[in-house]
Design a protein around this motif. Structure first.
Motif, PDB file in Angstrom:
ATOM      1  N   ALA A 135     -17.233  -3.676 -28.667  1.00 46.11           N
ATOM      2  CA  ALA A 135     -16.738  -2.427 -28.085  1.00 46.11           C
ATOM      3  C   ALA A 135     -15.216  -2.362 -28.161  1.00 46.11           C
ATOM      4  CB  ALA A 135     -17.205  -2.300 -26.641  1.00 46.11           C
ATOM      5  N   TYR A 136     -14.546  -3.494 -27.904  1.00 40.55           N
ATOM      6  CA  TYR A 136     -13.086  -3.531 -27.997  1.00 40.55           C
ATOM      7  C   TYR A 136     -12.626  -3.272 -29.429  1.00 40.55           C
ATOM      8  CZ  TYR A 136     -13.223  -5.969 -23.436  1.00 40.55           C
ATOM      9  OH  TYR A 136     -13.445  -6.328 -22.128  1.00 40.55           O
ATOM     10  N   GLY A 137     -13.495  -3.598 -30.397  1.00 40.59           N
ATOM     11  CA  GLY A 137     -13.118  -3.462 -31.803  1.00 40.59           C
ATOM     12  C   GLY A 137     -13.194  -2.052 -32.336  1.00 40.59           C
ATOM     13  N   ASN A 222     -13.646   2.289 -24.292  1.00 40.29           N
ATOM     14  CA  ASN A 222     -14.618   1.517 -25.063  1.00 40.29           C
ATOM     15  C   ASN A 222     -15.996   2.160 -24.992  1.00 40.29           C
ATOM     16  OD1 ASN A 222     -12.684  -0.558 -25.674  1.00 40.29           O
ATOM     17  ND2 ASN A 222     -12.882  -1.208 -23.558  1.00 40.29           N
ATOM     18  N   MET A 223     -16.596   2.350 -26.151  1.00 44.03           N
ATOM     19  CA  MET A 223     -17.898   3.010 -26.260  1.00 44.03           C
ATOM     20  C   MET A 223     -19.013   1.963 -26.300  1.00 44.03           C
ATOM     21  SD  MET A 223     -17.607   6.393 -26.364  1.00 44.03           S
ATOM     22  CE  MET A 223     -16.609   6.058 -24.914  1.00 44.03           C
ATOM     23  N   SER A 259     -16.253 -13.108 -30.597  1.00 41.15           N
ATOM     24  CA  SER A 259     -14.944 -13.429 -30.025  1.00 41.15           C
ATOM     25  C   SER A 259     -14.001 -12.264 -30.273  1.00 41.15           C
ATOM     26  CB  SER A 259     -14.369 -14.696 -30.668  1.00 41.15           C
ATOM     27  OG  SER A 259     -14.071 -14.477 -32.043  1.00 41.15           O
ATOM     28  N   GLU A 260     -12.815 -12.353 -29.708  1.00 43.44           N
ATOM     29  CA  GLU A 260     -11.812 -11.311 -29.943  1.00 43.44           C
ATOM     30  C   GLU A 260     -11.444 -11.239 -31.416  1.00 43.44           C
ATOM     31  OE1 GLU A 260      -7.483  -9.831 -28.147  1.00 43.44           O
ATOM     32  OE2 GLU A 260      -8.272 -11.828 -27.648  1.00 43.44           O
ATOM     33  N   ILE A 265     -17.241  -5.705 -35.988  1.00 32.53           N
ATOM     34  CA  ILE A 265     -17.181  -4.310 -36.426  1.00 32.53           C
ATOM     35  C   ILE A 265     -16.663  -4.245 -37.862  1.00 32.53           C
ATOM     36  CG2 ILE A 265     -16.154  -2.049 -36.035  1.00 32.53           C
ATOM     37  CD1 ILE A 265     -18.186  -2.852 -33.928  1.00 32.53           C
ATOM     38  N   VAL A 266     -17.436  -3.593 -38.725  1.00 37.34           N
ATOM     39  CA  VAL A 266     -17.047  -3.413 -40.115  1.00 37.34           C
ATOM     40  C   VAL A 266     -16.394  -2.040 -40.267  1.00 37.34           C
ATOM     41  CG1 VAL A 266     -17.861  -3.269 -42.499  1.00 37.34           C
ATOM     42  CG2 VAL A 266     -18.933  -4.879 -40.909  1.00 37.34           C
TER      43      VAL A 266
END
Length: 327
Positions: A135-137, A222-223, A259-260, A265-266
């Motif tokens: 979500a953060y990505g 964040n979604m 991890s961070e 996410i691509v």
């Protein structure tokens, strides 16, 4: 979607007497499709479904999913093909099996979260976990909510309103001491620095006191749930998510975002444009269907059906099937 069955679940691990946060909407209506006992609805759905056809999507506490497995293990194992979880797991290299981490959804009922992961792996039911790192990505800008609200769809306006309300409520929990009970199930790692990094982009110590409303400073949201929904769809999973696999007892369990540094996410820009487009399409189609209903039954009460209405009456063909359920 008034005919879509909805079941009322449990409190999700929240202690008796604790008031739950409820975001009201002025368009809330009663419906015959609402089932007071959500578990009965789940069992009826599973019983009528073909073998290994149901995809269970968990977007909050796993209390009710744990109840389902505990009470109807054979039914669950025979009908469910995958459990998709918005949550998180501990390092995939730490053990031979997956275990839930301190994600908020897990933390709401950690006992249930452990039970669901343990049982799914023991019973050979695949899981797919989307973590907070994913979500953060791929965050959105608050501006998107403003643009969605311009469609004048009542749900879009409400999402815009409750997003501000929800972020401010989260902020006012974050600034409390970790031992304060008003933080409820919020993990200790969710402090002021975490909030600034997650929603604003960088840490900046407040000059005087903390503001009561942080919304004007928010730069990204964040979604979690929309990304988890997309993960349920094979085509989107292949295109936009880098899935790590843990094989347990011969069954593959998928994790997106370990991890961070590895958020899973691509091409986040393309993914953002995709789900923003899906939001607009869904809202616009919904408004169009409302207009069609008004065209079918005009104010004078005389029934008529235009060619335009007949041509568009098939929009529902692409609606989700009963094989996907959200808890």
């Amino acid at each position: 979607m008034a005919d879509v069955p909805v079941g009322i679940g449990s409190a999700g691990g929240v202690a008796d007497g604790v008031e739950l946060e409820v975001y009201d909407a002025n368009y809330v209506r009663t419906s015959q499709s609402i089932n007071e006992d959500g578990m009965d609805l789940v069992y009826q759905t599973l019983e009528s479904a073909p073998p290994k056809s149901v995809q269970v999507l968990c977007l909050a506490s796993m209390s009710d999913v744990a109840t389902m497995i505990r009470d109807q293990e054979i039914l669950f194992t025979s009908k469910v093909k995958e459990v998709v979880i918005m949550g998180g797991v501990q390092s995939m290299d730490d053990d031979e099996t997956l275990s839930p981490d301190t994600a908020y959804n897990n933390n709401c009922d950690m006992k249930a979260a452990r039970f669901v992961y343990d049982k799914c792996q023991a019973l050979g039911v695949p899981t797919a976990t989307l973590s907070r790192w994913a979500a953060y990505g791929c965050p959105i800008r608050p501006l998107l909510l403003d643009e969605l609200a311009k469609t004048d769809h009542m749900s879009a306006r409400n999402v815009q309103r409750v997003s501000k309300q929800g972020v401010d409520q989260l902020w006012n929990k974050v600034i409390l001491p970790e031992s304060d009970l008003r933080r409820e199930k919020l993990p200790g790692r969710c402090d002021v620095k975490w909030f600034y990094k997650t929603f604003i982009g960088k840490w900046k110590a407040p000059e005087d006191s903390y503001p009561q409303s942080i919304w004007p400073q928010v730069q990204k949201l964040n979604m979690y749930d929309p990304l988890a929904v997309l993960l349920c769809i094979p085509a989107y999973r292949r295109l936009y998510f880098d899935c790590k696999v843990k094989v347990v007892n011969g069954v593959s369990h998928v994790v997106v975002g370990t991890s961070e540094a590895d958020n899973g996410i691509v091409n986040p820009d393309v993914l953002y444009n995709e789900y923003a487009s899906l939001f607009f399409t869904a809202l616009q189609r919904s408004l169009h269907k409302q207009a069609v209903v008004q065209a079918i039954i005009p104010a004078n009460g005389r029934r008529r059906l235009s060619n335009f209405t007949r041509h568009n009456s098939g929009d529902l063909a692409g609606a989700p099937t009963r094989s996907s359920w959200i808890f």
